[in-house]
Design a protein around this motif. Structure first.
Motif, PDB file in Angstrom:
ATOM      1  N   ALA A  36       5.855 -11.455  42.083  1.00 39.02           N
ATOM      2  CA  ALA A  36       5.577 -12.433  43.129  1.00 39.02           C
ATOM      3  C   ALA A  36       6.774 -12.530  44.059  1.00 39.02           C
ATOM      4  CB  ALA A  36       5.265 -13.797  42.516  1.00 39.02           C
ATOM      5  N   ILE A  38       9.131 -14.853  46.698  1.00 38.12           N
ATOM      6  CA  ILE A  38       9.550 -16.218  46.996  1.00 38.12           C
ATOM      7  C   ILE A  38      10.552 -16.165  48.138  1.00 38.12           C
ATOM      8  CG2 ILE A  38       9.203 -17.070  44.649  1.00 38.12           C
ATOM      9  CD1 ILE A  38      12.324 -16.924  44.342  1.00 38.12           C
ATOM     10  N   SER A 128       0.983 -21.822  33.823  1.00 45.00           N
ATOM     11  CA  SER A 128       0.866 -21.389  35.213  1.00 45.00           C
ATOM     12  C   SER A 128       2.188 -21.741  35.882  1.00 45.00           C
ATOM     13  CB  SER A 128      -0.312 -22.114  35.875  1.00 45.00           C
ATOM     14  OG  SER A 128      -0.435 -21.734  37.222  1.00 45.00           O
ATOM     15  N   THR A 130       5.442 -21.397  38.602  1.00 45.15           N
ATOM     16  CA  THR A 130       5.840 -21.098  39.971  1.00 45.15           C
ATOM     17  C   THR A 130       7.299 -21.503  40.186  1.00 45.15           C
ATOM     18  OG1 THR A 130       5.336 -21.431  42.318  1.00 45.15           O
ATOM     19  CG2 THR A 130       4.942 -23.298  40.864  1.00 45.15           C
ATOM     20  N   ASP A 132       8.243 -22.615  43.048  1.00 40.06           N
ATOM     21  CA  ASP A 132       8.144 -23.741  43.984  1.00 40.06           C
ATOM     22  C   ASP A 132       8.516 -25.024  43.251  1.00 40.06           C
ATOM     23  OD1 ASP A 132       7.147 -21.871  45.789  1.00 40.06           O
ATOM     24  OD2 ASP A 132       5.068 -22.329  45.298  1.00 40.06           O
ATOM     25  N   THR A 149      13.819 -23.366  46.273  1.00 39.48           N
ATOM     26  CA  THR A 149      12.786 -22.926  47.202  1.00 39.48           C
ATOM     27  C   THR A 149      13.127 -23.368  48.616  1.00 39.48           C
ATOM     28  OG1 THR A 149      11.167 -23.247  45.456  1.00 39.48           O
ATOM     29  CG2 THR A 149      10.306 -22.991  47.665  1.00 39.48           C
ATOM     30  N   ASN A 154       5.829 -20.756  49.788  1.00 31.86           N
ATOM     31  CA  ASN A 154       5.124 -20.715  48.505  1.00 31.86           C
ATOM     32  C   ASN A 154       5.371 -19.392  47.818  1.00 31.86           C
ATOM     33  OD1 ASN A 154       3.698 -23.263  48.676  1.00 31.86           O
ATOM     34  ND2 ASN A 154       2.420 -22.304  50.252  1.00 31.86           N
ATOM     35  N   GLN A 155       5.242 -19.403  46.493  1.00 33.09           N
ATOM     36  CA  GLN A 155       5.292 -18.161  45.733  1.00 33.09           C
ATOM     37  C   GLN A 155       3.991 -17.415  46.013  1.00 33.09           C
ATOM     38  OE1 GLN A 155       6.695 -18.469  41.653  1.00 33.09           O
ATOM     39  NE2 GLN A 155       5.002 -17.179  40.971  1.00 33.09           N
ATOM     40  N   GLY A 158       0.831 -16.019  44.087  1.00 34.57           N
ATOM     41  CA  GLY A 158       0.518 -17.272  43.412  1.00 34.57           C
ATOM     42  C   GLY A 158       1.319 -17.375  42.136  1.00 34.57           C
ATOM     43  N   PRO A 159       1.010 -18.386  41.323  1.00 35.21           N
ATOM     44  CA  PRO A 159       1.778 -18.602  40.097  1.00 35.21           C
ATOM     45  C   PRO A 159       1.549 -17.488  39.071  1.00 35.21           C
ATOM     46  CG  PRO A 159      -0.076 -20.100  40.179  1.00 35.21           C
ATOM     47  CD  PRO A 159      -0.038 -19.369  41.499  1.00 35.21           C
TER      48      PRO A 159
END
Length: 163
Positions: A36, A38, A128, A130, A132, A149, A154-155, A158-159
């Protein structure tokens, strides 16, 4: 007669093999996505785009690692291998935050892109996670650098979801 016994034994072996497949354990633990993006701010180390890479143990679904790499976040000094004490806190939408920590990094020359990890941590099925709202704290030569962050990011995609 021996052909019948041989054929019967072959059918029995095949049936046992199929039965074994039916009772085999389900698919190994897996995290999705495995990578992911960031955007982080890290004070004197800089800030910008970074990549988080997550793995989940195939033998212990509660064991996971996360690695952070970034060409936008750089080290102002040369650093030896395994000299950054890192603590990565990930926000968990299904329960308590998860912490990944360790002293794992490659040797890096001054101005190099930062890499920390793989940092080990404990997860639960269904977590889940993240970045964030989370943070990465790195202790280098006794100085703590905290990455957080960047606002309004947003990551993506997604998470990390652990199964």
């Amino acid at each position: 007669m021996s052909k019948r016994i041989g054929s019967g034994a072959a059918l029995l072996a095949g049936a046992l093999a199929v039965t074994g497949l039916a009772f085999a354990p389900s698919a190994a633990a897996a995290v999705t996505p495995t990578s992911a993006s960031i955007t982080a701010s890290c004070g004197i180390f800089g800030g910008g785009a970074a990549t988080l890479t997550a793995t989940q143990s195939t033998t212990d679904p509660t064991a996971a690692t996360i690695t952070l790499t970034s060409s936008a976040i750089t080290t102002p000094l040369a650093l030896g291998k395994n000299t950054i004490a890192s603590t990565l806190t990930m926000v968990n939408s299904t329960g308590a935050n998860r912490v990944f920590s360790g002293t794992v990094n490659p040797a890096m020359s001054a101005g190099s892109s930062i890499t920390v990890g793989p940092l080990p941590g404990t997860v639960a099925v269904g977590d889940s996670l993240t970045f964030d709202g989370g943070s990465l704290k790195m202790v280098i030569f006794g100085i703590t650098i905290t990455c957080t962050t960047t606002p309004n990011t947003n990551q993506t995609p997604g998470p990390f979801v652990f199964s």
